[in-house]
Design an enzyme around this catalytic site. Structure first.
Site, mmCIF file in Angstrom:
data_model
loop_
_atom_site.group_PDB
_atom_site.id
_atom_site.type_symbol
_atom_site.label_atom_id
_atom_site.label_comp_id
_atom_site.label_asym_id
_atom_site.label_seq_id
_atom_site.Cartn_x
_atom_site.Cartn_y
_atom_site.Cartn_z
ATOM 1 N N ASP A 1 -8.647 7.530 -10.331
ATOM 2 C CA ASP A 1 -7.290 7.839 -9.880
ATOM 3 C C ASP A 1 -6.223 7.074 -10.667
ATOM 4 O O ASP A 1 -5.043 7.209 -10.390
ATOM 5 C CB ASP A 1 -7.121 7.618 -8.368
ATOM 6 C CG ASP A 1 -7.773 6.356 -7.896
ATOM 7 O OD1 ASP A 1 -7.842 6.128 -6.692
ATOM 8 O OD2 ASP A 1 -8.232 5.567 -8.762
ATOM 9 N N ASP B 1 -10.797 1.631 -10.244
ATOM 10 C CA ASP B 1 -10.020 2.517 -9.370
ATOM 11 C C ASP B 1 -8.591 1.965 -9.309
ATOM 12 O O ASP B 1 -8.379 0.769 -9.364
ATOM 13 C CB ASP B 1 -10.643 2.503 -7.967
ATOM 14 C CG ASP B 1 -10.014 3.543 -7.057
ATOM 15 O OD1 ASP B 1 -10.643 4.564 -6.818
ATOM 16 O OD2 ASP B 1 -8.879 3.313 -6.583
ATOM 17 N N HIS C 1 -6.730 1.676 -6.976
ATOM 18 C CA HIS C 1 -6.506 0.868 -5.777
ATOM 19 C C HIS C 1 -7.385 -0.371 -5.796
ATOM 20 O O HIS C 1 -8.466 -0.354 -6.388
ATOM 21 C CB HIS C 1 -6.802 1.687 -4.523
ATOM 22 C CG HIS C 1 -6.001 2.939 -4.431
ATOM 23 N ND1 HIS C 1 -6.502 4.167 -4.806
ATOM 24 C CD2 HIS C 1 -4.714 3.156 -4.044
ATOM 25 C CE1 HIS C 1 -5.574 5.098 -4.645
ATOM 26 N NE2 HIS C 1 -4.465 4.512 -4.192
ATOM 27 N N HIS D 1 -13.137 0.583 -0.494
ATOM 28 C CA HIS D 1 -12.225 0.068 0.550
ATOM 29 C C HIS D 1 -12.960 -0.320 1.832
ATOM 30 O O HIS D 1 -12.413 -1.034 2.661
ATOM 31 C CB HIS D 1 -11.175 1.119 0.911
ATOM 32 C CG HIS D 1 -10.211 1.408 -0.193
ATOM 33 N ND1 HIS D 1 -9.538 0.403 -0.859
ATOM 34 C CD2 HIS D 1 -9.784 2.570 -0.750
ATOM 35 C CE1 HIS D 1 -8.752 0.954 -1.789
ATOM 36 N NE2 HIS D 1 -8.889 2.264 -1.748
HETATM 37 ZN ZN LIG Z 1 -8.401 4.745 -5.387
#
Ligand SMILES: [Zn+2]
Ligand SMILES: [Zn+2]
Length: 1336
Positions: free
Chosen positions: A967, A874, A876, A834
């Protein structure tokens, strides 16, 4: 008030359709009055009678013909203009004995040529033919098209007789054969216009006669004719016929009421004075109100008619003698007495030498009609005038009207000029008369009041009737409503049953889940037992081992002592030998010295004796003489002691011990692995068995691992719990150690990143911030800085951890690229994907993977890494990584993540599949955005197989980085997905086939410690090329997954040709329509799955945000309330029949019809056109059936089998409309009323089909009563309407016929497909032919 009422009542009464009873009542209501007047006038009549005996020289002609009574209403209903009208006159005259004193003439038919003097040929022919048989059928229709006209078989003759009779009398009077005369005729004439019959009048009798005299009998020298029309209605016909004719002066006094009295309009206005030469020869005296009586009429006579007549000097006077201004007349509302008429006539007698011809016009009170006619004939006979009632005053309005008429006409008639010089005459000051007058007026007022009351009562009655009707309508409506409610109740009952069955299903599922839970607990207990057993074995083994070692140790100690003793012996011998050697050396040295000395002496001797060879011989002799046997034999003695007897068994024991130790270690590893796997509950017995083989298997791959406890120092500043906790990397490391895999890897120490490497992707400011963040100076500001960042915490260990995380990934990548390692896994934190160039976010400080990738590309060109694939699994989106290589074609970034249209972290559009990179990097950024959570192995592997792997093959990377967040793993608290360790291992395995297996994994997210440990282990085992663990049975991807994959492929196929092919239907059909099927068909029901099942169940309960199902179905009285709600919801309406042609479909929205469609559609309440149109193909069977349809006539119409299959395809045009419009389309398709109190297909129904994924048998027993959900397009449900499944069975059995479509219908389908750009004309025809010919 009174006047107004009279006017309106008149309006109604003129209508010939006014009910008979009303007319009768009016007549009856006036009867007593009339009787009274007749009594009073009877006396006068008596007086008159006496006068009858007097001299009568005047020849008065009378025409009466019973034939004219044949003209009557066609159905025998009594009309005001009834045959009795002339009968009563004739009877009255006979009874009064006046007919006997007159010249009675028979009726005479008019000649066409005379009629045509004022009427058109067409009109004359119409009236002539109207009573012929040929017209029988059409007569009523003709009459209905005319204003206030009825016609029957006697009408033609009566009309001819009426006109002809007036002509006849007029001719005879003009000729002088008669002095005057009265034509008692009907139908009347003064409303008849040249080309039109109206107001009871067919031919204009008076006008025909006048014209006849002027034009046909010039010999009679009639040059000026005065026509006086005292009928209460305006003589519109007559006026028009002589409008421009100065030979005829027309004078009409009539109720006008400002144009609201029959015949309505301006024609009767006093301004209508004629035109051209006829200007000034038309005089209208328009009453403004009813209630006019003798005084008013006589005032007009005195102040207008008589003076003008004096000036005009007519040769003959024709009198349109309607008696409907007479007192008691039901239509007129005035009160002229027979006396009044007699005075008016008398006054006219003074002109034209008394040549007056009366022609009957209106007059509908039979009593007054008879009396007034009698009075007039008596005047013609010059009988002594009957006494009139005492004179009254004209109405105020009369004075006004007279004044206006005089002013308007005085230019043509100078005698009208004097401004009411005789105004005084209008007022009669006689007090006596006044009192009598007052009485009379009172009586008359009472009468009109009564009439008014009658009218009012009638109006009330009508009102009541209307109300009654309304009530009846309401009742019907209520009944209909009741029926609807009952129907609705049935629907609700049905839905209740459905709910019950769903609840039952749910209960069953819950029970199952509970059972699974129980089984799981048992499993756990078993595994606990197993664990305990294992631990027991372990400790026993350990003890045994320790004992064994201790025993061996004692043995060894004894041997050691023995050996030590021997060694001492050896040492002693050694010393002896050393001493011997030393001694020998000394002896040798002495000998050498002796030899040297001798040599020297020899050389001296040689030089003396010149003998040379003697020295060599000496030295040889010397060495041969040395006693070597003096040395003790060392080695045989040593070998005897150690090797043969004692050393060999020792070495064997040692070797055995080493072997058993090795085996013990190996066994321990295996037991540990079994125990771990059992505890994890993830692997079956088979896997445990497999593990033995794997451990024993050879492994050539060098797998690097980096782990550093220092990275655990990065933690929340206050010690609060946080998902991104230090334990994350600890549990992974422990797992790898326990599983014995770390021992098989190359474990590297961590390494701090260099600033210059960090600045390859980060700004200097950002690097400096992270570097300084853990310094003491920043202590007090750290929390504030963190609070300004998105999802970031910072503490004193953060800087170091961030530097170590980035540096470790760089180090690992470098070693892999160099070939020192084959692949590796950097177990680092904080994560990185991120982190953006200038910003830390989402738990990430430096973008570890991006730094490493950039390092390889830019700092180590010597390694030849030119293309890097970064895979980010991931859950995200890897927003930071995406941005850093947005325009870089050297890095292909692939991220699969939850997106939910920008609603999932990191929110926004960055993770959308349309974000493909820019400039040179265009096409090198691939996002696969999930629409929902719950995605599992099947979904991820579908994305791998249909996007990532083909693209990776094309891209052919040199190195692969894996942003390995775990995740998306099952049970992750943030991810909400369910990828298993097996799933991760398969994904990684598939990537190992590229870049020669050069893969660098860097840990990103993952917050369930158990899941991330297991998943990491599975991945490292793949890196080690261990035999793959077994996965759960195959499941299918969600439908939304296929949608996402298709969207991505479509978006990216221009850059990656391998994505261009459309995925096969067979493949896409392998989807998970409902989570229930996934769960119930799965063999590996774990606790996680059970939880997922419960989640699904909670979603299945039929609830929506607005309220419960029942509330939705409660009947609301407001009919339109549902529309507002449904207008907010969009659906796709998928059409496969004629509606595919947009103009035809628009008929259902905007109303109307198209070519070939035999009915007009009403359209939807909401006429707005579809928001979007999309074409799609669905795996359903199209067919045509039924005999004929309302819309298209004979021939079948299109249906589609609600059940999908793999072979058939139906083209469908999808219109995006509101659910409200969909209901209106559904209603029209099924012949229901659009204006319904409730929707046929409401939100609850939508929820049902949405959840059920297929069919709702809508409660419609009609052709298209089955609403089928075909899936979703951009998350909007696709609905179509077709027949029910049971109907399909009937089609198959032939109970309902299969029929090819009508030509017009088929053409509409073809137009739809062609104009929609779906198929060519030939293809469309073939498509329909196939659907028709293929057996169902
Ligand atoms: Zn994540
Ligand atoms: Zn009239």
């Amino acid at each position: 008030m009174l006047l107004k009422f009279e006017a309106s009542s008149e309006l109604r009464l003129v209508d010939p359709s006014v009910s008979l009873t009303v007319l009768r009542k009016i007549r009856l209501s006036h009867l007593p009055d009339m009787t009274m007047t007749s009594e009073s006038s009877g006396k006068k009549c008596g007086e008159g009678d006496g006068k009858v005996a007097g001299k009568s020289q005047r020849k008065v002609g009378l025409v009466y013909d019973e034939t004219m009574c044949k003209h009557d209403t066609p159905n025998g209903k009594v009309d005001v203009e009834c045959p009795d009208r002339i009968r009563v006159i004739w009877e009255k005259l006979q009874l009064a004995g006046v007919t006997q004193r007159c010249v009675v003439l028979g009726g005479s038919k008019a000649e066409d040529k005379h009629l045509k003097l004022v009427h058109t040929k067409k009109h004359v022919n119409l009236v002539k033919s109207i009573s012929t048989k040929k017209k029988d059928s059409r007569r009523n229709k003709i009459a209905s098209q005319l204003d206030s006209i009825y016609l029957n078989g006697g009408s033609s003759e009566a009309a001819y007789l009426a006109a002809g009779s007036v002509v006849k009398v007029a001719e005879k009077v003009a000729e002088g054969e008669l002095d005057c005369g009265f034509a008692i005729v009907r139908p009347p004439g003064h409303h008849a216009e040249s080309d039109e019959a109206m107001g009871f009048c067919l031919f204009n009798n008076v006008a025909v006669a006048a014209s006849f005299l002027l034009n046909e009998r010039p010999d009679l020298d009639v040059k000026k004719i005065l026509i006086v029309d005292w009928d209460i209605h305006h003589g519109n016909g007559t006026q028009k016929m002589f409008w421009k004719d100065s030979r005829v002066l027309i004078f009409s006094v009539h109720r006008h009421d400002h144009g609201s009295f029959y015949p309505f309009g301006d024609d009767g206005d006093f301004n209508m004075v004629g035109e051209g030469p006829g200007e000034g020869f038309n005089i209208n005296v328009p009453w403004e109100q009813g209630g006019c009586g003798d005084a008013d009429y006589l005032a007009v006579w005195n102040h207008i008619l008589i003076p003008v007549t004096k000036e005009f000097k007519p040769d003959i006077i024709l009198l349109s003698a309607g008696f409907d201004a007479a007192i008691g007349d039901p239509l007129g509302g005035c009160c002229v007495t027979p006396y009044g008429y007699s005075v008016m006539l008398k006054k006219l007698m003074e002109f034209a030498h008394g040549k007056i011809v009366l022609a009957l016009e209106g007059g509908y009170n039979l009593e007054s009609l008879g009396k007034s006619s009698l009075a007039c004939v008596q005047v013609l006979l010059e009988d002594k005038q009957i006494h009139g009632s005492s004179e009254t005053y004209p109405l105020e309005s009369t004075r006004r009207v007279i004044q206006a008429v005089r002013e308007r006409l005085c230019t043509y008639w100078p005698s009208l000029d004097a401004s009411m010089a005789s105004n005084e005459n209008l007022k009669n000051p006689s007090a006596e008369r006044n009192s009598a007058d007052a009485l009379l007026r009172e009586v008359e007022e009472l009468k009109s009041l009564m009439a008014a009351r009658d009218g009012e009562l009638e109006a009330r009655r009508k009102e009541l009737k209307a109300k009654n009707k309304e009530l009846e309508a309401n009742e019907k409506e209520l009944e209909a409503g009741l029926m609807l409610i009952r129907a609705r109740e049935d629907v609700i009952c049905g839905l209740h049953a459905k709910i019950e069955s769903l609840q039952q299903e749910r209960d069953e599922a819950v029970a199952k889940a509970e059972r699974i839970d129980k089984e799981l607990q048992e499993d756990r207990a078993r595994s606990q037992e197993f664990k305990e057993d294992t631990e027991f074995c372990l400790s026993t083994l350990r003890r045994e081992k320790e004992l064994a070692i201790m025993a061996k140790n004692k043995d060894l100690e004894a041997k050691e002592k023995e050996l030590e003793a021997r060694l001492m012996l050896v040492h002693a011998r050694e010393d002896k030998i050393h001493a011997k050697i030393e001694r020998l050396q000394q002896e040798r040295d002495e000998a050498v010295a002796k030899a040297e000395r001798i040599d020297k002496e020899l050389q001296e001797d040689r030089s003396r004796s010149r003998v040379g060879n003697g020295s060599f011989a000496f030295s040889q002799e010397f060495y041969e003489d040395m006693d070597l046997d003096e040395l003790e034999p060392l080695s045989p003695e040593f070998n005897e002691d150690m090797d043969s007897e004692e050393l060999e068994p020792f070495q064997v024991i040692k070797k055995n011990m080493e072997r058993s130790h090795k085996k013990f270690i190996k066994d321990m590893e295996c037991i540990k692995f079994i125990a771990i796997m059992a505890m994890a509950g993830e692997s079956s017995g088979k896997k445990i068995g497999d593990c033995d083989g794997k451990v024993a298997g050879n492994r050539q791959r060098k797998v690097g691992l980096i782990y550093d406890e220092t990275m655990c120092k990065h933690d929340t500043p206050d010690g609060e719990d946080h998902p991104e906790c230090p334990d994350r990397i600890r549990v992974i490391w422990e797992k790898l150690q326990l599983a014995g895999v770390s021992q098989r890897c190359v474990v590297l120490g961590s390494s701090k990143a260099e600033d210059k490497h960090l600045q390859l992707v980060h700004t200097k400011d950002h690097v400096n911030l992270v570097k300084s963040i853990s310094t003491k100076q920043k202590d007090y500001r750290r929390n504030r800085i963190a609070s300004q960042l998105n999802s970031i915490y910072l503490n004193g260990g953060s800087s170091e951890a961030a530097y170590l995380a980035a540096g470790s990934v760089v180090k690992l990548a470098e070693k892999v690229a160099e070939g020192e390692l084959d692949c590796g896994f950097a177990i680092v934190r904080p994560p990185g994907h991120h982190a953006e160039a200038d910003e830390a976010m989402g738990f990430c400080l430096f973008n570890n993977v991006a730094v490493a990738a950039s390092f390889l590309l830019n700092e180590r060109p010597d390694l030849g890494v030119k293309k890097i694939l970064i895979v980010d699994w991931d859950v995200h989106h890897g927003n930071g990584t995406q941005k850093m290589f947005w325009k870089d074609p050297r890095v292909l970034f692939f991220s699969v993540h939850r997106h939910e249209y920008g609603g999932f972290y990191p929110a926004g559009d960055d993770g959308d599949y349309n974000m493909v990179g820019e400039g040179p990097g265009e096409g090198f950024n691939i996002n696969v955005p999930w629409d929902q959570g719950r995605c599992g192995d099947a979904d991820y592997l579908a994305a791998w197989d249909h996007i990532l792997i083909p693209v990776a093959r094309e891209f052919n990377p040199d190195v692969i980085f894996l942003s390995a967040g775990f995740d998306a793993a099952i049970n992750d608290p943030l991810g909400g997905c369910c990828v298993t360790p097996y799933g991760y291992s398969v994904m990684l395995k598939k990537l190992m086939e590229f870049a020669q297996g050069k893969i660098v994994l860097a840990l990103e997210g993952g917050y369930n410690l158990d899941s991330i440990a297991k998943s990491s282990l599975a991945c490292v085992q793949v890196l080690l090329e261990d035999k793959q663990i077994q996965g759960p049975p195959e499941a299918y991807p969600f439908e939304s997954t296929w949608r996402a994959i298709q969207a991505v492929r479509k978006r990216l196929c221009t850059y990656w040709p391998s994505l261009a092919d459309e995925l096969s239907w067979k493949l896409i059909n392998q989807k998970t329509p409902t989570p229930i099927i996934l769960i119930s068909s799965s063999d590996s029901e774990t606790e996680d799955d059970a939880q997922g099942l419960l989640d699904q169940m909670s979603k299945l309960s039929i609830e929506n945000p607005q309220g419960t199902l029942l509330e939705n179905h409660q009947v609301e009285p407001a009919s339109t309330s549902w529309r507002a709600d449904l207008a907010k919801v969009d659906v796709w309406y998928a059409s496969f029949g004629s509606n595919m042609w947009k103009p035809r479909f628009l008929c259902y929205i905007q109303g109307g019809q198209v070519d070939g469609l035999k009915k007009v559609c009403v359209g939807s309440m909401d006429k707005s056109p579809p928001k979007e149109t999309v074409w799609e193909t669905f795996p359903h069977r199209l067919f045509f059936g039924r005999e004929s349809s309302v819309g298209w006539g004979v021939g079948g119409v299109a249906f589609t089998n609600p059940l999908a299959n793999l072979i058939d395809q139906t083209h469908m045009c999808l219109y995006r409309i509101t659910l409200e419009q969909f209901n209106d389309v559904l209603s029209q398709e099924n012949g229901l009323n659009v204006d319904s109190d409730s929707p046929v297909f409401d939100l609850a129904a939508l929820q049902l089909v949405d959840n059920k994924g297929s069919i709702l048998e809508a409660p419609l027993n009609s052709w298209y009563g089955n609403v089928v959900c075909l899936g979703k397009e951009r998350d909007i449900p696709i609905l179509t309407m077709t027949c029910t499944l049971s109907a399909v069975e009937k089609f198959k059995s032939g109970e309902i016929p299969i029929r090819p479509p009508a030509k017009a219908y088929a053409n509409t389908l073809i137009r739809g497909l062609v104009e929609g750009g779906r198929l060519s004309k030939e293809e469309a025809e073939a498509y329909i032919d196939k659907a028709v010919s293929k057996p169902l």
